[in-house]
Each structure stands twice: as structure tokens, then as C-alpha cells.
Design an enzyme around this catalytic site. Structure first.
Site, short mmCIF file in Angstrom:
data_model
loop_
_atom_site.label_atom_id
_atom_site.label_comp_id
_atom_site.label_asym_id
_atom_site.label_seq_id
_atom_site.Cartn_x
_atom_site.Cartn_y
_atom_site.Cartn_z
N PRO A 117 0.83 -1.20 0.00
CA PRO A 117 0.00 0.00 0.00
C PRO A 117 0.87 1.26 0.00
O PRO A 117 1.87 1.34 0.72
CB PRO A 117 -0.79 -0.10 1.30
CG PRO A 117 -0.68 -1.51 1.74
CD PRO A 117 0.63 -2.00 1.20
N ILE A 118 0.47 2.22 -0.81
CA ILE A 118 1.14 3.52 -0.85
C ILE A 118 0.09 4.57 -0.55
O ILE A 118 -0.94 4.64 -1.22
CB ILE A 118 1.77 3.78 -2.23
CG1 ILE A 118 2.82 2.72 -2.54
CG2 ILE A 118 2.37 5.18 -2.27
CD1 ILE A 118 3.36 2.78 -3.95
#
Length: 63
Positions: A2-3
Site C-alpha cells: 500500500p502507498i
């Protein structure tokens, strides 16, 4: 991996940014179960002259 990207007006201390990163990473971990070491949090700050709120620059609104 996840970013999470956070964009905001400049003005926070390094300690506040650190706490923000920790809080966001924890929220992602708790909500989707991503391991903390896989989470990336990027913070980009803009000067208040480069941030518009409606038709005004943020600095003209005291932000």
C-alpha cells in the site's frame, strides 16, 4: 504494498510529520491487514502561496 500520499500546506514540525506517518501506517495495517513494513506513506507539503481554497490563495485566508 500500500502507498498512501498525503498532501498538505507546509507548517508542521518534523515530530508532527513523524506522528502522522505512524498514525496513517497503523490505520492501513489495522484496516486491511497489510504488514507495517510493506506500507509506504509519502508526505508532500506545499507553500501556502501554492494552495488554493476556492478562488483565493491559502495565505490570503490566514492558512
Amino acid at each position: 504494498m500500500p502507498i498512501v500520499k498525503v498532501e498538505m500546506i507546509q507548517g508542521r514540525t518534523p515530530e508532527q510529520i513523524e506522528k502522522l506517518i505512524e498514525s496513517v501506517a497503523k490505520a492501513v495495517n489495522e484496516s486491511i491487514g497489510a504488514p507495517e513494513e510493506s506500507i509506504r506513506v509519502m508526505v508532500k507539503e506545499y507553500p501556502n502561496t501554492h494552495w488554493g481554497i476556492g478562488t483565493k490563495q491559502a495565505y490570503k485566508l490566514g492558512r
